[in-house]
Design an enzyme around this catalytic site. Structure first.
Site, mmCIF file in Angstrom:
data_model
loop_
_atom_site.group_PDB
_atom_site.id
_atom_site.type_symbol
_atom_site.label_atom_id
_atom_site.label_comp_id
_atom_site.label_asym_id
_atom_site.label_seq_id
_atom_site.Cartn_x
_atom_site.Cartn_y
_atom_site.Cartn_z
ATOM 1 N N TRP A 11 0.811 -1.230 0.000
ATOM 2 C CA TRP A 11 0.000 0.000 0.000
ATOM 3 C C TRP A 11 0.837 1.270 0.000
ATOM 4 O O TRP A 11 1.850 1.357 0.705
ATOM 5 C CB TRP A 11 -0.869 -0.001 1.252
ATOM 6 C CG TRP A 11 -1.493 1.322 1.572
ATOM 7 C CD1 TRP A 11 -0.922 2.367 2.261
ATOM 8 C CD2 TRP A 11 -2.813 1.769 1.223
ATOM 9 N NE1 TRP A 11 -1.807 3.412 2.356
ATOM 10 C CE2 TRP A 11 -2.970 3.073 1.738
ATOM 11 C CE3 TRP A 11 -3.886 1.174 0.526
ATOM 12 C CZ2 TRP A 11 -4.152 3.810 1.579
ATOM 13 C CZ3 TRP A 11 -5.061 1.912 0.381
ATOM 14 C CH2 TRP A 11 -5.193 3.208 0.903
ATOM 15 N N ASP A 25 0.089 9.160 0.923
ATOM 16 C CA ASP A 25 0.737 10.460 0.669
ATOM 17 C C ASP A 25 2.218 10.445 0.272
ATOM 18 O O ASP A 25 3.010 9.702 0.846
ATOM 19 C CB ASP A 25 0.713 11.327 1.942
ATOM 20 C CG ASP A 25 -0.616 11.334 2.645
ATOM 21 O OD1 ASP A 25 -1.591 10.808 2.112
ATOM 22 O OD2 ASP A 25 -0.664 11.880 3.764
ATOM 23 N N ARG A 56 -0.540 16.963 12.755
ATOM 24 C CA ARG A 56 0.282 16.088 11.891
ATOM 25 C C ARG A 56 0.744 16.742 10.586
ATOM 26 O O ARG A 56 0.293 17.792 10.206
ATOM 27 C CB ARG A 56 -0.502 14.809 11.566
ATOM 28 C CG ARG A 56 -1.824 15.021 10.849
ATOM 29 C CD ARG A 56 -2.517 13.676 10.606
ATOM 30 N NE ARG A 56 -3.857 13.835 10.069
ATOM 31 C CZ ARG A 56 -4.950 13.926 10.838
ATOM 32 N NH1 ARG A 56 -4.863 13.880 12.149
ATOM 33 N NH2 ARG A 56 -6.135 14.081 10.278
ATOM 34 N N ASP A 57 1.634 16.011 9.931
ATOM 35 C CA ASP A 57 2.102 16.278 8.571
ATOM 36 C C ASP A 57 2.995 17.517 8.451
ATOM 37 O O ASP A 57 2.700 18.434 7.680
ATOM 38 C CB ASP A 57 0.898 16.385 7.590
ATOM 39 C CG ASP A 57 -0.081 15.232 7.737
ATOM 40 O OD1 ASP A 57 0.336 14.151 8.193
ATOM 41 O OD2 ASP A 57 -1.275 15.412 7.405
ATOM 42 N N GLU A 96 -5.236 18.609 6.459
ATOM 43 C CA GLU A 96 -4.085 17.712 6.462
ATOM 44 C C GLU A 96 -3.019 18.189 5.465
ATOM 45 O O GLU A 96 -3.311 18.945 4.537
ATOM 46 C CB GLU A 96 -4.521 16.288 6.068
ATOM 47 C CG GLU A 96 -5.592 15.703 6.986
ATOM 48 C CD GLU A 96 -5.887 14.233 6.685
ATOM 49 O OE1 GLU A 96 -5.818 13.420 7.614
ATOM 50 O OE2 GLU A 96 -6.198 13.892 5.522
ATOM 51 N N TRP A 99 -9.624 8.893 -1.076
ATOM 52 C CA TRP A 99 -9.742 8.011 0.099
ATOM 53 C C TRP A 99 -11.018 7.156 0.055
ATOM 54 O O TRP A 99 -11.030 6.023 0.514
ATOM 55 C CB TRP A 99 -9.733 8.835 1.396
ATOM 56 C CG TRP A 99 -8.366 9.063 1.953
ATOM 57 C CD1 TRP A 99 -7.709 10.261 2.073
ATOM 58 C CD2 TRP A 99 -7.455 8.075 2.505
ATOM 59 N NE1 TRP A 99 -6.466 10.066 2.644
ATOM 60 C CE2 TRP A 99 -6.293 8.746 2.915
ATOM 61 C CE3 TRP A 99 -7.523 6.685 2.673
ATOM 62 C CZ2 TRP A 99 -5.204 8.076 3.494
ATOM 63 C CZ3 TRP A 99 -6.439 6.025 3.243
ATOM 64 C CH2 TRP A 99 -5.296 6.722 3.650
#
Ligand code: FRU
Length: 494
Positions: A36, A39, A167-168, A223, A306
């Site tokens: 898999w 991003d 995050r990110d 995000e 998604w």
């Protein structure tokens, strides 16, 4: 020192990659080494090559505890896999190494910053993911996590903001040699905000400001932020969750948002002037940019939606593709994207037609294939009533096709992969309103076995979609309801 978890992932991916034939992957789009991918992460130029890391679960073709996969390229189109770079193997990232970025340190080392995820027990059987920012440093192949991780945690977020949605990190090096980064976060209003941090050395980070606030306008949590200067303005790109459609600009679900404006470094503030989607197709999310050595700003996104991940059976050996690398520019207050010019070198077998009349269905000799770069201009036929609809079908055989259709009276371009062999009741179409002020429709359509990317009006808009139609379906045809004239220049990509 590599952990047992990382060693296992490296051993596994090396063995499993051999089971995937070259023809089972796209030719010039990056896919996971095995299993898999989501991003793009750590997109950077280091030691004379582009490095691309990615959200990676090697063991199955579905999302799982996140690792960082790794590949390098010198032209952004031919990628070579390197060993898995990060695995969830520390107390602070046991449940995943989420998205992040990379910069080069003055001593020549490659610095990665990523989100460490750790599940925290709440009550009964409810767990929530605590997210912190962590770093790892390496030589382009092996990376060592910093012993003082995490470098940013709940102590570094504004009061009332969530430590579960934090995050990110996207870092960049400033003109004075110090560093900054932007991180996605959820404030008390439940939507999204982008936090800005500074660092003198890349290791010690401090909170600067709330750079931008969603205030419940564009979806919820924001995000994968990215902030960069482009053609005299500043661009803030982020990927909001839970969006609602706004006309034809934004669609339901996880989307992309591009804010164009001004950025004041001293105050750490961003003044928005214009907003738009980054991609108007079905599959595009979480893009990240790099500044190329020649000054180009290049963006790659995860070419996937998604909500449409069930498109492929989990039995397949890989899932998830990156988009084409796209050169960015600003024109008339809009973000323009064009395929990286490196793609021109892969074009061969040119076939050209000028002023072909299309009424009903037309197939043209030499125009077929699933690895194709095609420029198409569509005009109303002289002296005749404006056509109702023009379509191009590709990935076509007796059973299947994917299409782009254009209705000039409404200026709507639609991508439709309903007949691409998918067995799932998921989204297969998307419409976009396009600018046809000059009466002509100008498209550049790029196919690479399992995808289509359409660059409209020299990059004013892009529509991307994946399609897993069997490869024998390689016909292309043109259809008009009414009378249209077309010019076609088609290349194979090898
Ligand atoms: C976006 C995202 C990121 C996160 C990663 C996890 O697609 O949800 O926010 O870091 O994927 O794989």
């Amino acid at each position: 020192m590599t952990s047992q978890t990382l060693r296992e992932a490296r051993k596994y991916e090396e063995a499993s990659e051999r089971l995937i034939r070259k023809e089972e992957r796209p030719d010039f789009h990056l896919t996971p080494r095995t299993g898999w991918m989501n991003d793009p992460n750590g997109f950077s130029y280091y030691k004379g090559q582009y490095h691309m890391f990615y959200q990676y679960y090697p063991y199955e073709s579905k999302w799982g505890p996140m690792h960082w996969g790794h590949a390098v390229s010198s032209d952004l189109l031919h990628w070579e896999y390197l060993p898995c770079a990060l695995a969830p193997d520390e107390a602070y990232d046991r449940d995943g190494c989420f998205s992040g970025s990379a910069v080069v340190l003055p001593d020549g080392r490659h610095l990665l910053m990523y989100t460490g995820v750790l599940k925290e027990h709440q009550e009964r059987d409810i767990y929530k993911e605590v997210q912190t920012q962590c770093i790892a440093v390496g030589d382009g192949v092996d990376y060592e996590k910093y012993e003082q991780n995490p470098v940013l945690d709940e102590k570094n977020i504004p009061e009332g903001s969530s430590r579960f949605d934090f995050r990110d990190p996207k870092m960049w090096k400033k003109a004075d040699g110090t560093y900054a980064c932007v991180v996605g976060n959820r404030p008390a209003d439940g939507s999204g905000q982008i936090l800005l941090y500074n660092s003198a050395d890349g290791w010690n980070w401090e909170f600067k400001s709330v750079l931008a606030s969603n205030l419940n306008r564009f979806g919820k949590m924001w995000e994968c932020p990215d902030l960069f200067e482009l053609d005299g303005k500043w661009v803030l790109i982020t990927s909001p969750q839970d969006m609602r459609p706004e006309g034809f600009e934004y669609h339901n679900g996880n989307g992309t948002l591009c804010l164009i404006g001004d950025y004041q470094e001293e105050t750490g503030t961003f003044e928005e002037m214009h907003d738009q989607s980054v991609d108007y197709g079905i599959d595009f999310y979480a893009p990240q940019t790099v500044l190329a050595p020649d000054g180009r700003r290049i963006m790659i996104g995860w070419m996937q939606n998604w909500d449409a991940c069930s498109m492929r059976s989990p039995e397949e050996p890989w899932f998830g593709q990156m988009s084409l690398p796209r050169e960015l520019s600003l024109r008339n207050g809009r973000l323009y994207q064009t395929p990286v010019r490196e793609l021109d070198a892969l074009r061969c077998g040119k076939v050209e037609y000028t002023d072909v009349a299309v009424s009903g269905e037309v197939k043209l000799d030499g125009i077929r294939g699933r690895r194709v770069d095609m420029e198409l201009t569509v005009r109303p036929a002289d002296g005749q009533e404006l056509y109702q609809k023009f379509s191009i079908r590709f990935a076509q055989d007796d059973t299947y096709y994917t299409s782009l259709s254009f209705r000039p009276r409404e200026s709507i371009l639609k991508v439709d992969r309903k007949f691409s062999g998918s067995r799932r009741a998921i989204i297969h179409q998307r419409r976009s309103r396009i600018n046809t002020s000059n009466e002509e429709l100008k498209l550049r359509i790029i196919l690479d076995r399992f995808s289509v990317e359409v660059f409209v009006n020299d990059g004013e808009q892009v529509m991307s979609a994946t399609m897993y139609t069997r490869q024998e379906a390689d016909e292309i045809s043109f259809l008009a309801d009414g009378a249209a004239n077309i010019d076609v220049v088609k290349y194979d990509i090898r």
